[in-house]
Write a protein that holds these residues in place. Structure first.
Motif, PDB file in Angstrom:
ATOM      1  N   LEU A 184      48.745  39.653  48.690  1.00  0.00           N
ATOM      2  CA  LEU A 184      49.371  40.674  48.237  1.00  0.00           C
ATOM      3  C   LEU A 184      48.099  41.717  47.502  1.00  0.00           C
ATOM      4  CD1 LEU A 184      51.834  42.243  46.686  1.00  0.00           C
ATOM      5  CD2 LEU A 184      51.613  40.801  44.726  1.00  0.00           C
ATOM      6  N   LEU A 185      48.102  42.886  48.160  1.00  0.00           N
ATOM      7  CA  LEU A 185      46.936  43.821  47.757  1.00  0.00           C
ATOM      8  C   LEU A 185      47.689  44.826  46.649  1.00  0.00           C
ATOM      9  CD1 LEU A 185      45.834  44.905  51.310  1.00  0.00           C
ATOM     10  CD2 LEU A 185      45.088  43.030  50.055  1.00  0.00           C
ATOM     11  N   ALA A 186      46.947  44.837  45.757  1.00  0.00           N
ATOM     12  CA  ALA A 186      47.164  45.557  44.334  1.00  0.00           C
ATOM     13  C   ALA A 186      46.322  47.143  44.799  1.00  0.00           C
ATOM     14  CB  ALA A 186      46.822  45.215  43.291  1.00  0.00           C
ATOM     15  N   PRO A 205      50.355  32.602  48.839  1.00  0.00           N
ATOM     16  CA  PRO A 205      49.693  34.018  48.875  1.00  0.00           C
ATOM     17  C   PRO A 205      48.405  34.204  48.071  1.00  0.00           C
ATOM     18  CG  PRO A 205      52.034  34.227  48.243  1.00  0.00           C
ATOM     19  CD  PRO A 205      51.678  32.870  47.991  1.00  0.00           C
ATOM     20  N   ARG A 206      47.675  35.160  48.753  1.00  0.00           N
ATOM     21  CA  ARG A 206      46.322  35.418  48.193  1.00  0.00           C
ATOM     22  C   ARG A 206      46.384  36.949  47.350  1.00  0.00           C
ATOM     23  NH1 ARG A 206      42.497  33.504  53.241  1.00  0.00           N
ATOM     24  NH2 ARG A 206      43.204  31.366  52.925  1.00  0.00           N
ATOM     25  N   LEU A 207      45.765  37.093  46.397  1.00  0.00           N
ATOM     26  CA  LEU A 207      45.595  38.432  45.705  1.00  0.00           C
ATOM     27  C   LEU A 207      44.435  39.112  45.981  1.00  0.00           C
ATOM     28  CD1 LEU A 207      46.836  40.516  43.624  1.00  0.00           C
ATOM     29  CD2 LEU A 207      45.890  39.036  41.866  1.00  0.00           C
ATOM     30  N   GLY A 208      44.693  40.306  46.537  1.00  0.00           N
ATOM     31  CA  GLY A 208      43.617  41.214  46.808  1.00  0.00           C
ATOM     32  C   GLY A 208      43.910  42.597  46.188  1.00  0.00           C
ATOM     33  N   ALA A 209      42.788  43.352  45.868  1.00  0.00           N
ATOM     34  CA  ALA A 209      42.717  44.703  45.315  1.00  0.00           C
ATOM     35  C   ALA A 209      42.104  45.623  46.139  1.00  0.00           C
ATOM     36  CB  ALA A 209      42.054  44.710  44.125  1.00  0.00           C
ATOM     37  N   HIS A 252      39.156  40.304  47.833  1.00  0.00           N
ATOM     38  CA  HIS A 252      39.778  39.076  46.845  1.00  0.00           C
ATOM     39  C   HIS A 252      39.674  39.408  45.434  1.00  0.00           C
ATOM     40  CE1 HIS A 252      39.279  37.033  50.811  1.00  0.00           C
ATOM     41  NE2 HIS A 252      40.667  36.609  50.308  1.00  0.00           N
ATOM     42  N   VAL A 253      40.612  39.202  44.739  1.00  0.00           N
ATOM     43  CA  VAL A 253      40.498  39.223  43.241  1.00  0.00           C
ATOM     44  C   VAL A 253      40.082  37.645  42.916  1.00  0.00           C
ATOM     45  CG1 VAL A 253      41.856  39.282  41.044  1.00  0.00           C
ATOM     46  CG2 VAL A 253      42.607  40.666  43.087  1.00  0.00           C
ATOM     47  N   GLU A 254      39.128  37.575  42.148  1.00  0.00           N
ATOM     48  CA  GLU A 254      38.432  36.308  41.699  1.00  0.00           C
ATOM     49  C   GLU A 254      39.436  35.535  40.507  1.00  0.00           C
ATOM     50  OE1 GLU A 254      36.123  34.823  43.262  1.00  0.00           O
ATOM     51  OE2 GLU A 254      35.763  36.469  44.509  1.00  0.00           O
ATOM     52  N   TYR A 255      39.565  34.468  40.386  1.00  0.00           N
ATOM     53  CA  TYR A 255      40.055  33.731  39.277  1.00  0.00           C
ATOM     54  C   TYR A 255      39.600  34.175  37.998  1.00  0.00           C
ATOM     55  CZ  TYR A 255      42.371  29.990  36.761  1.00  0.00           C
ATOM     56  OH  TYR A 255      42.963  29.466  35.697  1.00  0.00           O
ATOM     57  N   GLY A 256      40.733  34.580  37.031  1.00  0.00           N
ATOM     58  CA  GLY A 256      40.289  35.166  35.964  1.00  0.00           C
ATOM     59  C   GLY A 256      40.003  36.654  35.869  1.00  0.00           C
ATOM     60  N   GLU A 257      39.911  37.313  36.720  1.00  0.00           N
ATOM     61  CA  GLU A 257      39.572  38.705  37.135  1.00  0.00           C
ATOM     62  C   GLU A 257      40.750  39.474  37.294  1.00  0.00           C
ATOM     63  OE1 GLU A 257      36.333  41.018  39.756  1.00  0.00           O
ATOM     64  OE2 GLU A 257      37.587  39.816  40.885  1.00  0.00           O
ATOM     65  N   ALA A 259      39.603  45.363  37.953  1.00  0.00           N
ATOM     66  CA  ALA A 259      38.285  44.830  37.692  1.00  0.00           C
ATOM     67  C   ALA A 259      37.890  44.607  39.474  1.00  0.00           C
ATOM     68  CB  ALA A 259      37.879  43.825  36.863  1.00  0.00           C
ATOM     69  N   ALA A 260      38.409  43.742  39.826  1.00  0.00           N
ATOM     70  CA  ALA A 260      38.234  43.506  41.279  1.00  0.00           C
ATOM     71  C   ALA A 260      38.218  44.703  42.328  1.00  0.00           C
ATOM     72  CB  ALA A 260      39.183  42.529  41.960  1.00  0.00           C
ATOM     73  N   ALA A 261      38.945  45.555  42.130  1.00  0.00           N
ATOM     74  CA  ALA A 261      38.872  46.899  42.970  1.00  0.00           C
ATOM     75  C   ALA A 261      37.615  47.652  42.719  1.00  0.00           C
ATOM     76  CB  ALA A 261      39.904  47.940  42.474  1.00  0.00           C
ATOM     77  N   ALA A 262      37.242  47.672  41.405  1.00  0.00           N
ATOM     78  CA  ALA A 262      35.884  48.490  41.173  1.00  0.00           C
ATOM     79  C   ALA A 262      34.566  47.628  41.710  1.00  0.00           C
ATOM     80  CB  ALA A 262      35.923  48.450  39.424  1.00  0.00           C
ATOM     81  N   ARG A 263      34.822  46.150  41.306  1.00  0.00           N
ATOM     82  CA  ARG A 263      33.954  45.428  41.932  1.00  0.00           C
ATOM     83  C   ARG A 263      33.581  45.525  43.532  1.00  0.00           C
ATOM     84  NH1 ARG A 263      34.208  40.932  44.018  1.00  0.00           N
ATOM     85  NH2 ARG A 263      36.267  40.398  43.123  1.00  0.00           N
ATOM     86  N   GLU A 264      34.727  45.178  44.099  1.00  0.00           N
ATOM     87  CA  GLU A 264      34.732  45.471  45.821  1.00  0.00           C
ATOM     88  C   GLU A 264      34.151  46.549  46.116  1.00  0.00           C
ATOM     89  OE1 GLU A 264      34.968  42.956  48.029  1.00  0.00           O
ATOM     90  OE2 GLU A 264      35.798  41.232  46.760  1.00  0.00           O
TER      91      GLU A 264
END
Length: 148
Positions: free
Chosen positions: A95-97, A13-17, A47-52, A56-61
């Motif tokens: 899986l979306l956070a 599965p891929r992680l998204g925010a 997508h959530v980047e590796y190490g993020e 943080a990914a939600a705000a960046r995206e």
């Protein structure tokens, strides 16, 4: 000597925010350009980047897709998204956070894979006045309850 056997596994599965931003009785929504939700309104994200972190990914995206700056506050929920192929097998799984974010500034300006971004009144969303991705109304209700 023979090479060691390596087990081939399916991709995981891929992680998204996704970012939920509310202000003055409105929620920020984005109309998607690309499948699977092309033409539908939903929350900005990716997508959530590796190490993020997902926060943080939600705000960046959010900033990349809409130009809106917001501070991630808390997790609202998680959403499982599984897309099936023609044979009934999982093709892609996310899986979306879902992240509640506090609006800081900016004017909605679509970018990246977004056709349109706008502040939409809660009552328009709840009435289904616009075509939306699954669970948008449910997530808005959860976000409102969390803010109380």
């Amino acid at each position: 000597m023979a090479a060691p056997r390596v087990e081939v596994t399916k991709p995981g599965p891929r992680l998204g925010a996704i970012a939920v931003v509310m202000s003055d009785g409105h929620v920020l929504l984005a109309r998607r350009r690309n499948p699977p939700d092309a033409g539908l309104w939903g929350f900005p994200g990716g997508h959530v980047e590796y190490g993020e972190t997902a926060l943080a990914a939600a705000a960046r995206e959010l900033k990349e897709e809409t130009g809106i700056v917001a501070t991630p506050v808390d997790y609202i929920t998680n959403i499982d998204v599984i897309l099936w192929d023609a044979d009934g097998n999982p093709a892609v799984q996310y899986l979306l956070a879902v992240v509640l974010c506090e609006y800081v500034g900016g004017t909605p300006c679509p970018a990246d894979d977004v056709e349109e971004a706008a502040w939409v009144p809660f009552d328009h969303v709840r009435r289904g006045d616009i075509p939306m991705s699954d669970r948008v109304i449910e997530v808005i209700n959860q976000a409102i309850a969390l803010r109380r």
